[in-house]
Design a protein around this motif. Structure first.
Motif, PDB file in Angstrom:
ATOM      1  N   HIS A 125       0.833  -1.207   0.000  1.00  0.00           N
ATOM      2  CA  HIS A 125       0.000   0.000   0.000  1.00  0.00           C
ATOM      3  C   HIS A 125       0.867   1.256   0.000  1.00  0.00           C
ATOM      4  N   MET A 126       1.946   1.250   0.776  1.00  0.00           N
ATOM      5  CA  MET A 126       2.854   2.391   0.823  1.00  0.00           C
ATOM      6  C   MET A 126       3.502   2.620  -0.545  1.00  0.00           C
ATOM      7  N   ILE A 127       3.967   1.529  -1.159  1.00  0.00           N
ATOM      8  CA  ILE A 127       4.574   1.634  -2.488  1.00  0.00           C
ATOM      9  C   ILE A 127       3.564   2.159  -3.494  1.00  0.00           C
ATOM     10  N   SER A 128       2.354   1.610  -3.459  1.00  0.00           N
ATOM     11  CA  SER A 128       1.310   2.009  -4.402  1.00  0.00           C
ATOM     12  C   SER A 128       1.017   3.501  -4.300  1.00  0.00           C
ATOM     13  N   PHE A 129       0.955   4.020  -3.064  1.00  0.00           N
ATOM     14  CA  PHE A 129       0.682   5.451  -2.886  1.00  0.00           C
ATOM     15  C   PHE A 129       1.797   6.290  -3.526  1.00  0.00           C
ATOM     16  N   ASN A 130       3.013   5.834  -3.379  1.00  0.00           N
ATOM     17  CA  ASN A 130       4.129   6.541  -3.993  1.00  0.00           C
ATOM     18  C   ASN A 130       4.039   6.504  -5.507  1.00  0.00           C
ATOM     19  N   ARG A 131       3.781   5.314  -6.057  1.00  0.00           N
ATOM     20  CA  ARG A 131       3.802   5.152  -7.515  1.00  0.00           C
ATOM     21  C   ARG A 131       2.649   5.884  -8.199  1.00  0.00           C
ATOM     22  N   HIS A 132       1.478   5.944  -7.527  1.00  0.00           N
ATOM     23  CA  HIS A 132       0.296   6.554  -8.142  1.00  0.00           C
ATOM     24  C   HIS A 132       0.149   8.037  -7.839  1.00  0.00           C
ATOM     25  N   VAL A 133       0.660   8.486  -6.696  1.00  0.00           N
ATOM     26  CA  VAL A 133       0.396   9.859  -6.259  1.00  0.00           C
ATOM     27  C   VAL A 133       1.654  10.702  -6.180  1.00  0.00           C
ATOM     28  N   LEU A 134       2.621  10.260  -5.392  1.00  0.00           N
ATOM     29  CA  LEU A 134       3.764  11.121  -5.110  1.00  0.00           C
ATOM     30  C   LEU A 134       4.679  11.310  -6.310  1.00  0.00           C
ATOM     31  N   ILE A 135       4.979  10.229  -7.016  1.00  0.00           N
ATOM     32  CA  ILE A 135       5.869  10.360  -8.172  1.00  0.00           C
ATOM     33  C   ILE A 135       5.235  11.189  -9.285  1.00  0.00           C
ATOM     34  N   PRO A 136       3.987  10.887  -9.698  1.00  0.00           N
ATOM     35  CA  PRO A 136       3.391  11.727 -10.744  1.00  0.00           C
ATOM     36  C   PRO A 136       3.266  13.192 -10.346  1.00  0.00           C
ATOM     37  N   CYS A 137       3.121  13.448  -9.033  1.00  0.00           N
ATOM     38  CA  CYS A 137       3.009  14.835  -8.573  1.00  0.00           C
ATOM     39  C   CYS A 137       4.367  15.510  -8.431  1.00  0.00           C
ATOM     40  N   GLY A 138       5.434  14.755  -8.579  1.00  0.00           N
ATOM     41  CA  GLY A 138       6.754  15.337  -8.455  1.00  0.00           C
ATOM     42  C   GLY A 138       7.057  15.853  -7.059  1.00  0.00           C
ATOM     43  N   GLY A 139       6.393  15.299  -6.045  1.00  0.00           N
ATOM     44  CA  GLY A 139       6.635  15.720  -4.671  1.00  0.00           C
ATOM     45  C   GLY A 139       6.068  17.082  -4.343  1.00  0.00           C
ATOM     46  N   GLN A 140       5.177  17.583  -5.185  1.00  0.00           N
ATOM     47  CA  GLN A 140       4.615  18.916  -4.953  1.00  0.00           C
ATOM     48  C   GLN A 140       3.127  18.808  -4.621  1.00  0.00           C
ATOM     49  N   VAL A 141       2.532  19.930  -4.222  1.00  0.00           N
ATOM     50  CA  VAL A 141       1.091  19.965  -3.994  1.00  0.00           C
ATOM     51  C   VAL A 141       0.400  19.629  -5.303  1.00  0.00           C
ATOM     52  N   CYS A 142      -0.472  18.664  -5.283  1.00  0.00           N
ATOM     53  CA  CYS A 142      -0.991  18.104  -6.522  1.00  0.00           C
ATOM     54  C   CYS A 142      -2.382  17.539  -6.301  1.00  0.00           C
ATOM     55  N   GLN A 143      -3.270  17.782  -7.247  1.00  0.00           N
ATOM     56  CA  GLN A 143      -4.596  17.183  -7.152  1.00  0.00           C
ATOM     57  C   GLN A 143      -4.958  16.442  -8.434  1.00  0.00           C
ATOM     58  N   SER A 144      -3.983  16.263  -9.307  1.00  0.00           N
ATOM     59  CA  SER A 144      -4.278  15.671 -10.606  1.00  0.00           C
ATOM     60  C   SER A 144      -4.335  14.153 -10.564  1.00  0.00           C
ATOM     61  N   PHE A 145      -3.660  13.536  -9.594  1.00  0.00           N
ATOM     62  CA  PHE A 145      -3.527  12.096  -9.609  1.00  0.00           C
ATOM     63  C   PHE A 145      -4.103  11.499  -8.338  1.00  0.00           C
ATOM     64  N   ARG A 146      -4.666  10.317  -8.470  1.00  0.00           N
ATOM     65  CA  ARG A 146      -5.343   9.671  -7.355  1.00  0.00           C
ATOM     66  C   ARG A 146      -4.653   8.358  -7.009  1.00  0.00           C
ATOM     67  N   SER A 147      -4.822   7.940  -5.756  1.00  0.00           N
ATOM     68  CA  SER A 147      -4.331   6.621  -5.364  1.00  0.00           C
ATOM     69  C   SER A 147      -5.168   5.541  -6.055  1.00  0.00           C
ATOM     70  N   GLU A 148      -4.615   4.343  -6.112  1.00  0.00           N
ATOM     71  CA  GLU A 148      -5.265   3.242  -6.842  1.00  0.00           C
ATOM     72  C   GLU A 148      -6.639   2.943  -6.263  1.00  0.00           C
ATOM     73  N   GLU A 149      -7.558   2.482  -7.124  1.00  0.00           N
ATOM     74  CA  GLU A 149      -8.887   2.099  -6.657  1.00  0.00           C
ATOM     75  C   GLU A 149      -8.745   0.983  -5.625  1.00  0.00           C
ATOM     76  N   THR A 150      -9.625   1.027  -4.632  1.00  0.00           N
ATOM     77  CA  THR A 150      -9.463   0.163  -3.458  1.00  0.00           C
ATOM     78  C   THR A 150      -9.412  -1.311  -3.821  1.00  0.00           C
ATOM     79  N   TRP A 151     -10.280  -1.760  -4.702  1.00  0.00           N
ATOM     80  CA  TRP A 151     -10.360  -3.197  -4.994  1.00  0.00           C
ATOM     81  C   TRP A 151      -9.045  -3.716  -5.564  1.00  0.00           C
TER      82      TRP A 151
END
Length: 556
Positions: free
Chosen positions: A310-336
């Motif tokens: 889950h920690m890795i997934s949050f990084n791969r889906h949210v933090l990396i695409p956002c470039g470590g900045q304030v970002c609302q363009s990308f979402r964490s993976e769907e729960t299922w």
């Protein structure tokens, strides 16, 4: 043709007699086809049997892949043409209830809240806002203060209505992890973890060969390091035990075993502003919610490898695409799918760790994969009752976690290039490359496999049923699991001693069933034709559009 009902819902329905005039679906032994009811008027026509007879398996499924607040589902009617005498064509209007545990509700709320946070411009994930801890972490010396969720909330705004301050000391520091133990548990507490217990699970995570850190990062990609300490922090604390009490999970014999919470990677007040996940501790004398050491210690490794995904997934889906900045363009993976990948991580631990590293069970696969197989048993026992893709605003049942693991397992069997492990497929789903991944759910699966969801779901559901027919030889391989002999496993299973998915069956061609199709799931029926039997026609009616499909395979 498509007609609108008085309630505004669409019904797939043919003109009278149409099912007997559509082009027959002619299949050789082992071949399968997928029928779009909107093209055939809801009809499937199978040709007359030859002198040896014939047998077909039909799966009527909903292939809608988008996670929606209330879930994609529809009432349906599946019948032979002409319909059996006395069979009503009235469609059901209410879905049967799904059993959902409170502990599953807590975990689902965490994932839902992460999705809300990751689309919220006020959350903020800048590295500059992270809590940079001074100096190296030293086992037995470094003490730190954390915040941890202690009270579960069913509120849509947050899964945690109360946090507590936890002072803890590092007990194990390895190459990639630092395990802290709650200081309110001196010497591990009564019947609690000993130093050797913590060392053992720490070495299993990042110090041994092989280890869980290497397994997870090879399968899914690297975690973030916002707090710049080069470590994943694991906090073993009674706060996790208290969550079980507030969820009511103790009363039903379940426990919150641990969790990762994406909130800790935000700049919001109360966040730990770093990479951390939590695990429970033994508490055998707690009359309200006792936790034996055997239970806690037995589940700690699975918790580590599951929550780390889950920690890795949050990084791969949210933090990396956002470039470590304030970002609302990308979402964490769907729960299922997020949960399916974390349960798949557990299986990988069971396959890749050596049995000598898992002294609490006969084999590592027994220790790490049994819960997945039990959850899958529940799903396969009644697949019509459960979703693969549950409502986005409702808890995921344990049976649906079993479905998610089964689906990821089947995808890896079909589309990965590395044999049983299947990690080339999971790396694609978690965006293990340098740019992470912005695709979610259905779109993510479709891109990783190059195959439409409307093809994958009926193939998977036919595979689920055909596991109960071990003698069946399928030509494409798509309708089989390659990594598990589920028939053999469940035939020896204490839950029932037989393969759990038992399709409806007819030997006369006369059939009628009504119920609810839920996203990713459906109903199965065996059509057995005697020698020189006449053509068999079936019709699927649905109350609304869930991208329904009919999968059919010739078994004999």
């Amino acid at each position: 043709m498509l007609l609108a009902s008085c309630a505004g819902e669409r019904i797939v329905t043919p003109m009278p007699g149409n099912c007997l005039t559509v082009t027959p679906t002619v299949l050789n032994l082992g071949e399968h086809a997928i029928i779009d009811p909107t093209v055939t008027g809801g009809c499937l026509l199978l040709p007359a049997a030859g002198s040896g007879g014939a047998e077909y398996l039909v799966a009527a499924v909903a292939t809608a892949g988008t996670a929606t607040p209330n879930g994609s589902l529809t009432s349906y009617f599946l019948n032979s043409i002409p319909a059996p005498i006395g069979t009503s064509r009235a469609l059901l209007r209410r879905a049967a209830s799904r059993p959902v545990s409170r502990v599953a509700e807590f975990d689902t709320r965490l994932r839902q809240y992460e999705r809300t946070l990751s689309g919220n411009p006020d959350a903020g994930f800048p590295a500059a806002a992270a809590r940079i801890r001074s100096g190296p972490i030293i086992a037995g010396v470094t003490q730190d203060t954390f915040t941890a969720c202690t009270t579960f909330s069913t509120s849509a705004s947050t899964p945690c209505s109360a946090f507590s301050t936890v002072v803890a000391t590092a007990k194990y520091v390895g190459p990639k992890a630092a395990i802290f133990l709650d200081d309110t548990l001196p010497n591990g507490g009564v019947g609690g973890y000993t130093q050797s217990d913590i060392d053992a699970v720490g070495v299993l995570f990042d110090g041994g060969t092989p280890n869980m850190y290497a397994i997870d990062t090879a399968a899914f990609g690297l975690e973030s390091d916002l707090d710049q300490n080069g470590k994943v922090i694991v906090l073993l604390t009674q706060a996790v035990n208290r969550v079980s009490q507030t969820t009511g999970a103790c009363a039903v014999g379940q426990r919150v075993l641990g969790f990762f919470f994406g909130f800790d990677l935000t700049a919001k007040a109360g966040s730990n502003q770093g990479e951390i996940f939590y695990g429970l501790v033994p508490d055998p004398t707690n009359s309200a919610c006792a936790v034996s050491k055997a239970l806690a210690l037995g589940y700690l490794p699975q918790t580590f490898i599951h929550e780390f995904q889950h920690m890795i997934s949050f990084n791969r889906h949210v933090l990396i695409p956002c470039g470590g900045q304030v970002c609302q363009s990308f979402r964490s993976e769907e729960t299922w799918l997020n949960e399916g990948l974390s349960h798949f991580a557990e299986e990988l631990g069971g396959r890749e760790l050596s049995n000598s590293q898992c002294p609490l069970a006969p084999t590592c696969l027994d220790q790490f994969a049994t819960n997945n197989l039990d959850n899958a048993w529940g799903y396969l026992s009644d697949p019509e009752r459960f979703f693969l893709i549950p409502p986005d605003n409702a808890p995921q049942a344990l049976e649906e976690r079993g479905a998610a693991w089964l689906f990821v397992r089947w995808l890896a069997d079909q589309f990965a290039g590395d044999s049983i492990l299947g990690t080339s497929l999971t790396r694609a789903l978690d965006g293990a490359g340098p740019g992470g991944i912005t695709l979610l759910g259905e779109a993510n699966v479709t891109a990783a496999t190059g195959t439409p969801f409307s093809t994958l779901i009926p193939q998977w559901q036919m595979a689920n049923a055909l596991e109960g027919v071990p003698s069946f030889l399928e030509l494409t391989g798509r309708l089989r699991y390659k990594s598990w002999d589920l028939f053999a496993y469940y035939s020896a299973h204490p839950l029932g001693g037989q393969y759990p998915l038992v399709p409806d069956s007819t030997t006369t061609g006369s059939y009628g069933r009504q119920g609810t199709l839920r996203a990713g799931s459906g109903v199965h029926v065996r059509l057995v034709e005697g020698a020189a039997a006449a053509v068999v026609a079936m019709q699927l009616l649905t109350k609304s559009d869930v991208a329904a499909r009919l999968g059919v395979v010739r078994v004999r």
